[in-house]
Design a protein around this motif. Structure first.
Motif, PDB file in Angstrom:
ATOM      1  N   TYR A  41      41.129  42.999  46.843  1.00 41.81           N
ATOM      2  CA  TYR A  41      40.361  44.120  46.403  1.00 41.81           C
ATOM      3  C   TYR A  41      38.917  43.328  45.756  1.00 41.81           C
ATOM      4  O   TYR A  41      38.032  43.815  46.170  1.00 41.81           O
ATOM      5  N   GLY A  42      39.360  42.466  44.923  1.00 39.47           N
ATOM      6  CA  GLY A  42      37.941  41.761  44.412  1.00 39.47           C
ATOM      7  C   GLY A  42      37.099  41.050  45.447  1.00 39.47           C
ATOM      8  O   GLY A  42      35.871  41.319  45.422  1.00 39.47           O
TER       9      GLY A  42
ATOM     10  N   LEU B 237      42.588  33.827  42.598  1.00 37.84           N
ATOM     11  CA  LEU B 237      43.683  34.777  42.337  1.00 37.84           C
ATOM     12  C   LEU B 237      44.650  35.053  43.492  1.00 37.84           C
ATOM     13  O   LEU B 237      45.936  35.002  43.260  1.00 37.84           O
ATOM     14  N   ILE B 238      44.197  35.103  44.722  1.00 37.74           N
ATOM     15  CA  ILE B 238      44.930  35.122  45.722  1.00 37.74           C
ATOM     16  C   ILE B 238      45.925  33.929  45.963  1.00 37.74           C
ATOM     17  O   ILE B 238      47.206  34.013  46.201  1.00 37.74           O
ATOM     18  N   LEU B 239      45.196  32.526  45.841  1.00 36.50           N
ATOM     19  CA  LEU B 239      46.034  31.397  45.921  1.00 36.50           C
ATOM     20  C   LEU B 239      46.947  31.144  44.591  1.00 36.50           C
ATOM     21  O   LEU B 239      48.056  30.706  45.068  1.00 36.50           O
ATOM     22  N   ASN B 240      46.755  31.895  43.400  1.00 33.85           N
ATOM     23  CA  ASN B 240      47.518  31.732  42.475  1.00 33.85           C
ATOM     24  C   ASN B 240      48.994  32.749  42.870  1.00 33.85           C
ATOM     25  O   ASN B 240      49.958  32.214  42.662  1.00 33.85           O
ATOM     26  N   SER B 241      48.511  33.713  43.227  1.00 32.59           N
ATOM     27  CA  SER B 241      49.510  34.684  43.663  1.00 32.59           C
ATOM     28  C   SER B 241      50.903  33.907  44.605  1.00 32.59           C
ATOM     29  O   SER B 241      51.914  34.064  44.684  1.00 32.59           O
ATOM     30  N   VAL B 242      50.071  33.239  45.507  1.00 31.18           N
ATOM     31  CA  VAL B 242      51.015  32.315  46.580  1.00 31.18           C
ATOM     32  C   VAL B 242      51.723  31.421  45.951  1.00 31.18           C
ATOM     33  O   VAL B 242      52.842  30.986  45.994  1.00 31.18           O
ATOM     34  N   ASN B 243      51.131  30.649  44.845  1.00 28.05           N
ATOM     35  CA  ASN B 243      51.817  29.927  44.070  1.00 28.05           C
ATOM     36  C   ASN B 243      52.982  30.438  43.332  1.00 28.05           C
ATOM     37  O   ASN B 243      54.063  29.791  43.200  1.00 28.05           O
ATOM     38  N   ILE B 244      52.725  31.514  42.913  1.00 26.99           N
ATOM     39  CA  ILE B 244      53.969  32.068  42.009  1.00 26.99           C
ATOM     40  C   ILE B 244      55.054  32.381  43.077  1.00 26.99           C
ATOM     41  O   ILE B 244      56.461  32.251  42.922  1.00 26.99           O
TER      42      ILE B 244
ATOM     43  N   ILE C   7      30.294  34.502  42.302  1.00 25.47           N
ATOM     44  CA  ILE C   7      31.381  33.900  41.360  1.00 25.47           C
ATOM     45  C   ILE C   7      32.672  34.607  41.401  1.00 25.47           C
ATOM     46  O   ILE C   7      33.692  33.989  41.400  1.00 25.47           O
ATOM     47  N   THR C   8      32.591  36.148  41.452  1.00 24.88           N
ATOM     48  CA  THR C   8      33.580  36.983  41.287  1.00 24.88           C
ATOM     49  C   THR C   8      34.183  36.804  42.743  1.00 24.88           C
ATOM     50  O   THR C   8      35.514  36.909  42.664  1.00 24.88           O
ATOM     51  N   MET C   9      33.728  36.544  43.889  1.00 25.06           N
ATOM     52  CA  MET C   9      34.444  36.529  44.951  1.00 25.06           C
ATOM     53  C   MET C   9      35.104  35.027  45.134  1.00 25.06           C
ATOM     54  O   MET C   9      36.525  34.989  45.412  1.00 25.06           O
ATOM     55  N   LEU C  10      34.671  34.197  44.410  1.00 25.98           N
ATOM     56  CA  LEU C  10      35.396  32.720  44.485  1.00 25.98           C
ATOM     57  C   LEU C  10      36.534  33.068  43.290  1.00 25.98           C
ATOM     58  O   LEU C  10      37.659  32.613  43.849  1.00 25.98           O
TER      59      LEU C  10
ATOM     60  N   THR D 293      56.778  41.247  42.411  1.00 30.47           N
ATOM     61  CA  THR D 293      56.089  42.300  41.793  1.00 30.47           C
ATOM     62  C   THR D 293      54.379  41.884  41.450  1.00 30.47           C
ATOM     63  O   THR D 293      53.378  42.403  41.671  1.00 30.47           O
ATOM     64  N   ILE D 294      54.734  40.599  40.512  1.00 25.47           N
ATOM     65  CA  ILE D 294      53.339  40.398  39.949  1.00 25.47           C
ATOM     66  C   ILE D 294      52.622  39.528  40.735  1.00 25.47           C
ATOM     67  O   ILE D 294      51.247  39.757  41.143  1.00 25.47           O
ATOM     68  N   SER D 295      53.292  38.729  41.855  1.00 28.00           N
ATOM     69  CA  SER D 295      52.494  38.165  42.704  1.00 28.00           C
ATOM     70  C   SER D 295      51.874  39.088  43.736  1.00 28.00           C
ATOM     71  O   SER D 295      50.692  38.909  44.261  1.00 28.00           O
ATOM     72  N   THR D 296      52.427  40.071  43.878  1.00 27.78           N
ATOM     73  CA  THR D 296      51.942  40.944  45.056  1.00 27.78           C
ATOM     74  C   THR D 296      50.858  41.841  44.312  1.00 27.78           C
ATOM     75  O   THR D 296      49.816  41.963  44.982  1.00 27.78           O
ATOM     76  N   LEU D 297      50.761  42.265  42.979  1.00 26.15           N
ATOM     77  CA  LEU D 297      49.865  42.747  42.464  1.00 26.15           C
ATOM     78  C   LEU D 297      48.546  41.888  42.483  1.00 26.15           C
ATOM     79  O   LEU D 297      47.480  42.317  42.615  1.00 26.15           O
ATOM     80  N   MET D 298      48.892  40.444  41.988  1.00 26.49           N
ATOM     81  CA  MET D 298      47.701  39.596  41.953  1.00 26.49           C
ATOM     82  C   MET D 298      46.969  39.295  43.195  1.00 26.49           C
ATOM     83  O   MET D 298      45.857  39.273  43.505  1.00 26.49           O
TER      84      MET D 298
END
Length: 105
Positions: free
Chosen positions: A23-24, A40-47, A32-35, A12-17
């Motif tokens: 969305y961002g 954030l996407i890569l960290n969700s994959v790591n989770i 910078i916010t796009m980066l 659930t947390i990784s899907t939300l991230m």
């Protein structure tokens, strides 16, 4: 540390991230916010890698190694992206995506 936490919570947390990152990335105009959204996407994959490794193959470390590879690639990607953003700011005095419409000026 994660003994009592079910896999569902991690997913659930990784899907939300992941979707917050998508969305961002799609809605923001600042580089910078796009980066940060990509990170954030890569960290969700790591989770996901670590959680699935923990619950499916707790005696092996493939998920941890894949997450370390993703972290290394993300660090290299961030360094290159920040260098590009600095050059864009030096040339255009802005990091707004809509104002950067020329590849060469």
């Amino acid at each position: 540390m994660t003994q009592g936490i079910p896999l569902y919570y991690f997913l659930t947390i990784s899907t939300l991230m992941f979707f917050i990152g998508i969305y961002g990335f799609l809605t923001r105009k600042n580089l910078i916010t796009m980066l940060m959204s990509v990170e954030l996407i890569l960290n969700s994959v790591n989770i996901n890698f670590v959680a699935f490794n923990k619950y499916l193959y707790p005696d092996k470390l493939q998920g941890h190694f894949f997450s370390l590879i993703v972290i290394a690639i993300a660090a290299a990607e961030a360094a290159v992206a920040i260098a590009i953003i600095i050059n864009i700011y030096r040339n255009f005095r802005s990091i707004d995506v809509e104002k950067v419409d020329e590849m060469k000026f």
